[in-house]
Enzyme design. Structure first.
Site, PDB file in Angstrom:
ATOM      1  N   ARG A 113       7.810   6.178  -6.080  1.00 57.33           N
ATOM      2  CA  ARG A 113       8.908   6.916  -5.454  1.00 57.33           C
ATOM      3  C   ARG A 113      10.160   6.034  -5.373  1.00 57.33           C
ATOM      4  O   ARG A 113      10.154   4.889  -5.847  1.00 57.33           O
ATOM      5  CB  ARG A 113       8.488   7.415  -4.072  1.00 57.33           C
ATOM      6  CG  ARG A 113       8.257   6.325  -3.060  1.00 57.33           C
ATOM      7  CD  ARG A 113       7.867   6.919  -1.707  1.00 57.33           C
ATOM      8  NE  ARG A 113       7.612   5.894  -0.724  1.00 57.33           N
ATOM      9  CZ  ARG A 113       6.558   5.880   0.084  1.00 57.33           C
ATOM     10  NH1 ARG A 113       5.644   6.833   0.016  1.00 57.33           N
ATOM     11  NH2 ARG A 113       6.410   4.925   0.970  1.00 57.33           N
ATOM     12  N   ASP A 114      11.177   6.539  -4.710  1.00 56.27           N
ATOM     13  CA  ASP A 114      12.441   5.787  -4.622  1.00 56.27           C
ATOM     14  C   ASP A 114      12.336   4.699  -3.555  1.00 56.27           C
ATOM     15  O   ASP A 114      13.066   4.697  -2.583  1.00 56.27           O
ATOM     16  CB  ASP A 114      13.582   6.755  -4.280  1.00 56.27           C
ATOM     17  CG  ASP A 114      13.271   7.586  -3.036  1.00 56.27           C
ATOM     18  OD1 ASP A 114      12.111   7.532  -2.548  1.00 56.27           O
ATOM     19  OD2 ASP A 114      14.178   8.279  -2.547  1.00 56.27           O
ATOM     20  N   GLU A 115      11.393   3.795  -3.732  1.00 58.29           N
ATOM     21  CA  GLU A 115      11.193   2.741  -2.745  1.00 58.29           C
ATOM     22  C   GLU A 115      10.819   1.446  -3.471  1.00 58.29           C
ATOM     23  O   GLU A 115      11.668   0.615  -3.717  1.00 58.29           O
ATOM     24  CB  GLU A 115      10.113   3.148  -1.735  1.00 58.29           C
ATOM     25  CG  GLU A 115      10.056   2.191  -0.566  1.00 58.29           C
ATOM     26  CD  GLU A 115       9.619   2.836   0.738  1.00 58.29           C
ATOM     27  OE1 GLU A 115       9.213   4.001   0.732  1.00 58.29           O
ATOM     28  OE2 GLU A 115       9.693   2.158   1.775  1.00 58.29           O
ATOM     29  N   ASP A 132       2.641  -4.875   3.875  1.00 60.90           N
ATOM     30  CA  ASP A 132       1.682  -4.452   2.859  1.00 60.90           C
ATOM     31  C   ASP A 132       1.150  -5.683   2.120  1.00 60.90           C
ATOM     32  O   ASP A 132      -0.059  -5.822   1.889  1.00 60.90           O
ATOM     33  CB  ASP A 132       2.340  -3.496   1.865  1.00 60.90           C
ATOM     34  CG  ASP A 132       3.042  -2.318   2.540  1.00 60.90           C
ATOM     35  OD1 ASP A 132       3.761  -2.544   3.521  1.00 60.90           O
ATOM     36  OD2 ASP A 132       2.879  -1.183   2.074  1.00 60.90           O
ATOM     37  N   TRP A 140       4.276  -7.541   9.753  1.00 65.12           N
ATOM     38  CA  TRP A 140       5.037  -7.572   8.500  1.00 65.12           C
ATOM     39  C   TRP A 140       5.606  -8.987   8.326  1.00 65.12           C
ATOM     40  O   TRP A 140       5.290  -9.686   7.369  1.00 65.12           O
ATOM     41  CB  TRP A 140       6.160  -6.524   8.550  1.00 65.12           C
ATOM     42  CG  TRP A 140       5.742  -5.169   8.054  1.00 65.12           C
ATOM     43  CD1 TRP A 140       6.195  -4.553   6.928  1.00 65.12           C
ATOM     44  CD2 TRP A 140       4.785  -4.259   8.629  1.00 65.12           C
ATOM     45  NE1 TRP A 140       5.574  -3.332   6.769  1.00 65.12           N
ATOM     46  CE2 TRP A 140       4.715  -3.122   7.793  1.00 65.12           C
ATOM     47  CE3 TRP A 140       3.964  -4.289   9.754  1.00 65.12           C
ATOM     48  CZ2 TRP A 140       3.869  -2.038   8.056  1.00 65.12           C
ATOM     49  CZ3 TRP A 140       3.123  -3.217  10.012  1.00 65.12           C
ATOM     50  CH2 TRP A 140       3.080  -2.117   9.184  1.00 65.12           C
ATOM     51  N   GLU A 192      -1.748   5.946   0.157  1.00 61.86           N
ATOM     52  CA  GLU A 192      -0.968   5.432   1.284  1.00 61.86           C
ATOM     53  C   GLU A 192      -1.532   5.898   2.625  1.00 61.86           C
ATOM     54  O   GLU A 192      -1.571   5.157   3.593  1.00 61.86           O
ATOM     55  CB  GLU A 192       0.485   5.915   1.157  1.00 61.86           C
ATOM     56  CG  GLU A 192       1.382   5.492   2.307  1.00 61.86           C
ATOM     57  CD  GLU A 192       2.843   5.828   2.057  1.00 61.86           C
ATOM     58  OE1 GLU A 192       3.122   6.729   1.252  1.00 61.86           O
ATOM     59  OE2 GLU A 192       3.712   5.165   2.659  1.00 61.86           O
ATOM     60  N   HIS A 207      -0.753   2.982  -2.964  1.00 62.17           N
ATOM     61  CA  HIS A 207      -0.360   1.979  -1.985  1.00 62.17           C
ATOM     62  C   HIS A 207      -1.580   1.076  -1.811  1.00 62.17           C
ATOM     63  O   HIS A 207      -2.633   1.558  -1.455  1.00 62.17           O
ATOM     64  CB  HIS A 207      -0.115   2.678  -0.650  1.00 62.17           C
ATOM     65  CG  HIS A 207       1.298   2.704  -0.210  1.00 62.17           C
ATOM     66  ND1 HIS A 207       2.271   3.360  -0.910  1.00 62.17           N
ATOM     67  CD2 HIS A 207       1.911   2.163   0.882  1.00 62.17           C
ATOM     68  CE1 HIS A 207       3.430   3.232  -0.257  1.00 62.17           C
ATOM     69  NE2 HIS A 207       3.242   2.500   0.836  1.00 62.17           N
TER      70      HIS A 207
HETATM   71  C1  BGC Z   1       6.361   1.766   3.044  1.00 63.75           C
HETATM   72  C2  BGC Z   1       5.271   1.002   3.665  1.00 63.75           C
HETATM   73  C3  BGC Z   1       5.891   0.038   4.609  1.00 63.75           C
HETATM   74  C4  BGC Z   1       6.505   0.899   5.670  1.00 63.75           C
HETATM   75  C5  BGC Z   1       6.959   0.267   6.891  1.00 63.75           C
HETATM   76  C6  BGC Z   1       7.049   2.566   4.090  1.00 63.75           C
HETATM   77  O1  BGC Z   1       8.067   3.322   3.620  1.00 63.75           O
HETATM   78  O2  BGC Z   1       5.937   2.526   1.972  1.00 63.75           O
HETATM   79  O3  BGC Z   1       4.181   0.734   2.992  1.00 63.75           O
HETATM   80  O4  BGC Z   1       5.125  -0.990   5.041  1.00 63.75           O
HETATM   81  O5  BGC Z   1       7.466   1.766   5.149  1.00 63.75           O
HETATM   82  O6  BGC Z   1       6.356   0.967   7.816  1.00 63.75           O
END
Ligand code: BGC
Length: 904
Positions: free
Chosen positions: A476-478, A485, A543, A756, A776
């Site tokens: 996706r756009d990410e 993660d 994180w 995910e 994910h």
């Molecule tokens: C991501 C996650 C990330 C999270 C933060 C999401 O958009 O895909 O895997 O850790 O944002 O909560």
């Protein structure tokens, strides 16, 4: 003492690597680390001494003449990451090295086959090339045509060697005389570009002729392209550029450097758009035949501009390059209920499609990419959000044409083919798998095909999301380097593939993007800074802890102390930041501390969540404790005496506060959730006298639900902690569960990667709208438990990098066999068990120069057989009868044990 040489077959030194790589060129590690393996399947082989020698040529090396450095004979069993301590090496200097070893049986090996490494550009003054650019500075939020650069030059002397260094603002492909240089993709790679820009070095000695041409294509990439989910462009800059430097050494002793400069020409070409998320638009009618060869008429091309951009930020790459590693043929050709023509590869991959096509000039074929079909069987792309994931190709109409995009990738299993001319032969379109070229190191198989599929999904999830940085998702756009993660998955990742340099590279960007106050950004490279909202702030529990935990993982898996040293300030920054935020009461319960907590836990988004949401301040305080105590351990490893006690004390204080605030005198946690118990028990936050009670509450909760309720932070700890408290029955129940929520539920739905969400797709085929990826890797963190507990192959934290291995397999859950294998820096390790005819059979392989402790649960010294015979007296010596069974201390070799399968 008389030394007998090893016979070639029995033992030699081999697998020489420098900085984890075979014969690397263009490195800028000033004191490279050298590793080798002892090739011996004999029992109990340990290296007792080594000698390394380094010379400027192979001949000198082998004759032992004019050596640049020799270590002399060093009494040591170290064979991994031995630091080169010779004189400082010069830019582009190549040195050859070899090693010989002595072992505990008083034998010397022969000198190994020579290996080499070559330095990159160390002296910045040697960068005489200029950044060259097309004059198309843009602030428009859209994808742009890729740019083609070229120059020509002659050589008329005999060439001894030629190396080219190249980089770009944007992503580049380099060509010499019409051929692509190297097989790396997306070079120069993804770093925090304003602080660190990688350049690649290639040996092009055999590519040169008398009349030459250098060509390069530069696309937007991460530098100027579409990045993040807010439709942002040009995060790092709004003008692309290229930097190329080619050094030629001639036989007459002279040399020459061809550089990118104002004489080069630039033009647009057939790549009309190439966007990481949206895909590529390619018009083959605009191809410029021979543009990257000598003699091309470039009179229509423009002169380049010189761009003033820092060369101080240039660094050699440390991690593996991105490459195409596999081709996947179509498994099925489908016409969907809506009438779409769709190819199914049978596997969710990352990369693109290579298409063969024949048709009239000007005809356009479009390929769209998706991870799934919806519940009616139609092509589904909603979960890609704004990412168009679409390549289009306009034919030139000259017979069979082959199209592959250049600077985009897609996460997909299904390809929709639109307007393919003529009949589509499914073999005409194949999937190309791309990822960071990490070598596979681990495998895990069992007697249960579903668990094997889970392992396959975990490994695919890793391949698909290791695209120069560890991404959250690839479709996706990410596709960002989300630290959480990466953190939760890092240990599993280090079993599956060699990730030492991959993480080392990424951690450097983590440290550079870290805020001055020590807070760690949420994604690395940090493309959220300057943005708005919680995501942009950083400092999120679980994180940001990637700053401490991932270096620790690399140290544990590879015995790599340098990464600890290099990241030390970064870790300390984060640990101090937490201390400062927690204040005098040591609790990190500041309501302003925004973080995701146990992200995506079961039912966490429901108001009546039914006991699966763990309070965020409990999680924050638990993680503060964990990272602080790890940091004190790290200080110990590095001998930073000033920090060892200070941080151990800090951790102690946090623990005390945690217990007071969150643990009742009865061992119950105020957040009575699986995640809270898993975290508190595995981080060692529960006082000794309450452990049993807490464990009981934990088990009760798992039983009450009958399934997991954990999210991103709880899940990796869930089964490991249940096993730790002696509840393998519950851990295997969770593993074997096939209904939602569980690891196997997605497999019943046909998943080929890790989802995910636990319920990314509902049993009726409905797909949750919005943020929802089928790829994910986070929940794949169960892989660590599969390798270490079920497979029984573990690191000894006190003797990391597998110098000493712990074998402790745990059959359960109805499995009749499991095999974990791992290629360590010492060689292959195997832990392989099977239950057959009432006997437990267990085979272990311990590589030379390592030792191991093997636990044989339920065995007694009398009933164990080794290779079908009773244990010999010398083995009995190394045996300890424990409550669990028998524990043996073993040296290298392969051992096959068997004993009657103990009753459960
Ligand atoms: C991501 C996650 C990330 C999270 C933060 C999401 O958009 O895909 O895997 O850790 O944002 O909560």
């Amino acid at each position: 003492m008389v030394l007998t040489a090893f016979s070639i077959k029995k033992a030699q030194v081999y697998q020489l690597v420098t900085e984890y790589k075979t014969n690397p060129i263009g490195i800028d590690v000033l004191k490279p680390r050298l590793s080798w393996q002892l090739n011996s399947d004999e029992r109990n082989v340990i290296q007792t001494a080594y000698e390394i020698r380094v010379a400027d040529s192979k001949v000198n090396l082998q004759e032992g003449k004019n050596l640049i450095w020799t270590s002399g004979k060093v009494e040591s069993d170290q064979s991994v990451n031995v630091i080169y301590e010779g004189p400082k090496l010069q830019s582009m200097q190549r040195v050859y090295w070899q090693v010989r070893v002595w072992d505990n049986k008083n034998r010397a090996s022969a000198w190994s086959t020579p290996a080499y490494w070559e330095m990159g550009i160390l002296d910045k003054a040697l960068w005489t090339a200029s950044y060259i650019a097309m004059n198309d500075i843009t602030t428009e939020k859209k994808s742009h045509p890729s740019q083609y650069f070229r120059t020509e030059f002659q050589t008329n002397k005999t060439i001894v060697s030629a190396k080219v260094q190249a980089t770009s603002l944007g992503v580049y492909e380099l060509y010499l005389n019409g051929k692509k240089v190297g097989n790396d993709l997306f070079t120069p790679g993804y770093t925090t570009y304003n602080k660190r820009l990688q350049y690649q070095t290639y040996d092009v000695t055999n590519m040169l002729k008398d009349n030459n041409a250098i060509g390069a294509i530069v696309g937007d990439g991460w530098y100027r392209g579409n990045i993040g989910w807010k439709g942002d462009y040009a995060f790092y800059g709004n003008q692309l550029a290229l930097l190329v430097q080619l050094h030629i050494n001639y036989a007459d002793g002279s040399s020459e450097t061809i550089v990118s400069n104002g004489d080069w020409k630039v033009s647009y070409g057939p790549i009309l758009e190439s966007d990481m998320y949206n895909g590529e638009k390619y018009d083959a009618r605009l191809e410029m035949d021979g543009w990257n060869q000598n003699g091309f008429d470039d009179s229509n091309w423009k002169k380049v501009d010189i761009l003033n951009h820092s060369k101080d930020i240039l660094v050699a790459p440390q991690g593996p390059p991105v490459r195409a590693t596999e081709e996947i043929k179509t498994k099925k050709l489908i016409t969907t209920p809506k009438g779409e023509l769709v190819l199914d590869l049978g596997q969710n991959i990352v990369g693109w499609a290579r298409m063969k096509v024949k048709g009239p000039k000007g005809h356009k074929v479009t390929l769209k990419f998706a991870e799934v079909l919806d519940k009616d069987g139609n092509f589904y792309t909603k979960n890609l959000r704004a990412a168009e994931a679409k390549d289009s190709y306009i034919l030139k109409g000259e017979g069979e044409e082959i199209f592959e995009p250049h600077f985009t990738s897609h996460g997909f299993r299904y390809i929709q083919v639109i307007d393919y001319p003529g009949n589509l032969n499914p073999d005409a379109i194949i999937g190309i798998v791309i990822h960071s070229d990490i070598s596979p190191t681990g495998s895990f198989t069992t007697s249960d095909p579903m668990i094997n599929q889970l392992q396959s999904n975990i490994q695919w999830g890793q391949r698909d999301n290791f695209l120069d940085i560890p991404t959250d998702c690839p479709q996706r756009d990410e596709r960002a380097g989300w630290t959480g993660d990466a953190q939760v998955f890092s240990m599993t990742a280090a079993f599956n593939f060699d990730v030492a340099t991959f993480y080392t590279k990424w951690l450097k960007d983590l440290a550079l993007d870290q805020h001055d106050n020590g807070s760690v950004t949420n994604v690395v490279p940090d493309i959220l800074t300057g943005g708005e909202g919680v995501s942009a702030k950083g400092g999120a529990t679980g994180w940001a802890d990637a700053a401490v935990i991932i270096p620790w993982t690399v140290y544990q898996s590879y015995g790599d102390k340098r990464v600890l040293k290099e990241q030390y300030a970064s870790m300390k920054g984060w640990v101090d930041f937490m201390a400062q935020k927690s204040g005098e009461d040591y609790l990190w319960n500041d309501p302003k501390h925004w973080h995701w907590g146990d992200w995506l836990a079961y039912d966490a988004d429901k108001p009546d969540y039914n006991g699966s949401v763990t309070e965020k301040d409990l999680i924050a305080t638990a993680y503060a404790y964990y990272s602080t105590s790890l940091f004190s351990e790290i200080a110990k490893v590095l001998g930073r005496t000033e920090d060892i006690d200070k941080y151990a004390q800090q951790a102690k204080n946090i623990k005390k506060a945690f217990v007071q605030e969150y643990v009742t005198p009865n061992g119950r946690l105020v957040s009575h959730t699986q995640t809270a118990y898993a975290m508190a028990l595995s981080f060692n936050l529960i006082p000794e006298n309450l452990k049993e009670k807490s464990a009981e509450y934990f088990a009760q909760d798992v039983k009450k639900f009958g399934h997991l309720t954990t999210g991103f932070l709880g899940t990796p700890l869930l089964c490991t902690t249940l096993s730790k408290i002696g509840r393998d029955d519950l851990a295997f129940m969770l593993l074997n569960r096939k209904e939602f929520p569980s690891w196997l539920y997605p497999i019943t739905m046909g998943a080929t990667t890790i989802w995910e969400r636990w319920d990314t797709q509902k049993p009726d085929g409905t797909i949750i709208e919005g943020m929802n990826s089928f790829n994910h890797y986070s929940y794949g963190a169960i892989g660590e438990w599969l390798y270490t507990h079920v497979g029984g192959l573990r690191i000894d934290p006190k003797n990391p990098g597998y110098k000493h291995i712990i074998f402790d397999p745990h059959p359960g859950g109805g499995l009749t066999a499991a095999k974990a294998e791992f290629i360590s820096l010492y060689g292959k390790i195997k832990s392989d068990w099977e239950i057959k005819d009432g006997e437990f059979h267990y085979e272990v392989t311990i590589p030379a120069n390592t030792t191991a402790s093997v636990t044989l649960s339920g065995a007694t010294s009398e009933n164990i057989k080794l290779n079908s015979a009773k244990l010999k007296a010398e083995m009995q010596k190394n045996l300890k009868q424990t409550q669990q069974g028998v524990q043996l201390e073993l040296g290298s070799g392969t051992y096959r044990f068997s004993y009657p399968q103990p009753a459960k």
